[in-house]
Design an enzyme around this catalytic site. Structure first.
Site, PDB file in Angstrom:
ATOM      1  N   LYS A 241       0.864  -1.184   0.000  1.00 51.96           N
ATOM      2  CA  LYS A 241       0.000   0.000   0.000  1.00 51.96           C
ATOM      3  C   LYS A 241       0.896   1.228   0.000  1.00 51.96           C
ATOM      4  O   LYS A 241       1.562   1.533   0.984  1.00 51.96           O
ATOM      5  CB  LYS A 241      -0.901  -0.011   1.230  1.00 51.96           C
ATOM      6  CG  LYS A 241      -1.809   1.204   1.333  1.00 51.96           C
ATOM      7  CD  LYS A 241      -2.817   1.261   0.200  1.00 51.96           C
ATOM      8  CE  LYS A 241      -3.904   0.237   0.372  1.00 51.96           C
ATOM      9  NZ  LYS A 241      -4.937   0.337  -0.696  1.00 51.96           N
TER      10      LYS A 241
ATOM     11  N   HIS B 291      -9.998  -7.403  -4.745  1.00 50.26           N
ATOM     12  CA  HIS B 291      -9.703  -6.343  -3.788  1.00 50.26           C
ATOM     13  C   HIS B 291     -10.097  -6.764  -2.377  1.00 50.26           C
ATOM     14  O   HIS B 291     -10.950  -7.628  -2.175  1.00 50.26           O
ATOM     15  CB  HIS B 291     -10.482  -5.091  -4.198  1.00 50.26           C
ATOM     16  CG  HIS B 291     -10.507  -4.003  -3.179  1.00 50.26           C
ATOM     17  ND1 HIS B 291     -11.583  -3.788  -2.343  1.00 50.26           N
ATOM     18  CD2 HIS B 291      -9.596  -3.068  -2.860  1.00 50.26           C
ATOM     19  CE1 HIS B 291     -11.334  -2.756  -1.563  1.00 50.26           C
ATOM     20  NE2 HIS B 291     -10.138  -2.308  -1.850  1.00 50.26           N
TER      21      HIS B 291
END
Length: 432
Positions: free
Chosen positions: A202, A331
């Site tokens: 991330k 996701h």
């Protein structure tokens, strides 16, 4: 139709679950995050489980939908969309304000997206109840599995060692990870504990050169392991292209995920690099598909049954991606074991799932199910247990709901920016 498949009532249980201090472009995760557990109870006494976001705006939609469900059949999942629009449409439109949804970082928020996230939990609960009633796993209700295991990817985060203001005994056991060495150690721990063989970082937290260095360090530490980088649209087109040029020669990099915000920007980046671009932000509803596919803005779509409205809609998306030659991954947002079970069931039915799925699940220390799933070599076995294959731990559910009930409103709506400003009142999201 068997009257025992008729819905008698629906229970909605919002909970607050502990969350580590994980950093992203919108700030940092708060100490507690809201989730909503949905129980569809049939006239035959069968209970089906679903799960979705627990923020107030989702609860405000889930309540009228739950009240409208008694008397309907658990088989009538296609009718949920019409029903939801009828009973929740006004409230959804009021809550959709066009901001970026920090809770899911899914792009521009709309009334449809709010409704789909609520419907997804009800649809999952209906399928779970139907599967339990018939003695069939959910994947059988979706046409049958095409794989016995579903591969997941380790989800790496820049993170603090503790939440702002936490007491020393409340320090996060994973410790701090703010540089390449910290991320490599985090990845090693994921590999050691769960056997993950691919890694997603991330990004969008620090300057792009620092995140490039992190990806290079991971590639060196895990030769040949697939890598992904997701800055959640924090970069300009120019920065995205500059990063792509730096990383194009790295064979392990599977894709850049949403380097820039919006279909137009993604299309411009895609035209200037050979790296595949994935998205979980510019394509999250069917209405967003035509422009993105026509402009070549993305090579891979990350499906998410919460976003798309359930497990059947996820399969429809997969078929559409296959038609247009678009790759498919999955996701994840902060989720509990009910959602992970649903993800695994639908993933098992997708023939062209090209990449390991995302999951936040290993970051969580609390859950509402009796038995935590076990990752082996980074994979979850696909169960043939009727329904989703998970059972509620009612004592734990009650504890986590009590925490929600006693909350003063501070954590009932996820706000990563507010959590960041608790540490730095002057902080603002950075765009590079």
């Amino acid at each position: 139709m068997n009257p025992a498949l008729r819905i008698d009532h629906v229970r909605l249980t919002p909970v607050l679950v502990k969350d580590p201090p994980l950093l992203n472009t919108q700030g940092v995760h708060q100490p507690l995050t809201p989730r909503l557990v949905v129980e569809v109870v049939t006239a035959g006494g069968v209970v089906g489980l679903g799960e979705t976001y627990g923020d107030t705006k989702y609860l405000d939609l889930a309540r009228p939908l739950a009240e409208a469900l008694p008397g309907r059949l658990v088989t009538d999942v296609n009718g949920l969309f019409v029903l939801a629009a009828e009973v929740c449409g006004t409230a959804a439109a009021k809550d959709a304000d066009g901001r970026v949804d920090a809770g899911g970082l899914r792009g521009v928020q709309t009334a449809d997206k709010l409704l789909l996230s609520v419907v997804s939990a009800v649809e999952t609960a209906c399928l779970d109840a139907l599967g339990r009633s018939l003695g069939l796993p959910v994947h059988a209700l979706l046409g049958g599995r095409v794989r016995d295991e579903v591969e997941y990817s380790a989800y790496l985060f820049y993170k603090w060692g503790a939440h702002p203001g936490a007491a020393p005994e409340e320090a996060d056991p994973w410790g701090e990870a703010l540089d390449p060495a910290g991320l490599v150690e985090q990845a090693r721990r994921f590999a050691r504990l769960h056997g993950f063989g691919s890694f997603k970082l991330k990004g969008g937290v620090f300057a792009p050169d620092r995140e490039i260095a992190a990806i290079r360090a991971l590639a060196e530490a895990f030769p040949g392991a697939p890598l992904r980088l997701d800055p959640n649209g924090a970069w300009s087109v120019e920065t995205s292209l500059a990063v792509a040029r730096e990383l194009e020669g790295l064979p392990a990099l599977e894709y850049l995920e949403d380097p820039a915000t919006g279909t137009a920007a993604m299309a411009e980046v895609a035209a200037g690099t050979h790296l595949p671009l994935a998205t979980n932000m510019c394509v999250t509803t069917l209405a967003e598909v035509p422009e993105a596919f026509a402009r070549g803005a993305v090579s891979i779509v990350l499906c998410d049954h919460h976003y798309w409205g359930g497990l059947h809609r996820t399969r429809e998306l997969a078929a559409l991606c296959g038609t247009y030659g678009i790759g498919l991954s999955m996701h994840s947002n902060t989720h509990l074991g009910i959602s992970l079970a649903a993800m695994t069931q639908v993933a098992a039915t997708l023939p062209a799932l090209h990449h390991a799925c995302d999951t936040h699940y290993p970051w969580l220390t609390e859950d509402v199910i009796t038995t935590a799933p076990v990752f082996r070599a980074g994979r979850l076995a696909v169960t043939d247990t009727p329904g989703l294959g998970v059972e509620l731990d009612r004592d734990r559910l009650a504890d986590l709901h009590r925490r929600w009930a006693e909350d003063d409103g501070r954590y009932r709506d996820r706000d990563d920016a507010a959590a960041m400003r608790a540490a730095d009142p002057e902080w603002r999201p950075t765009r590079w």
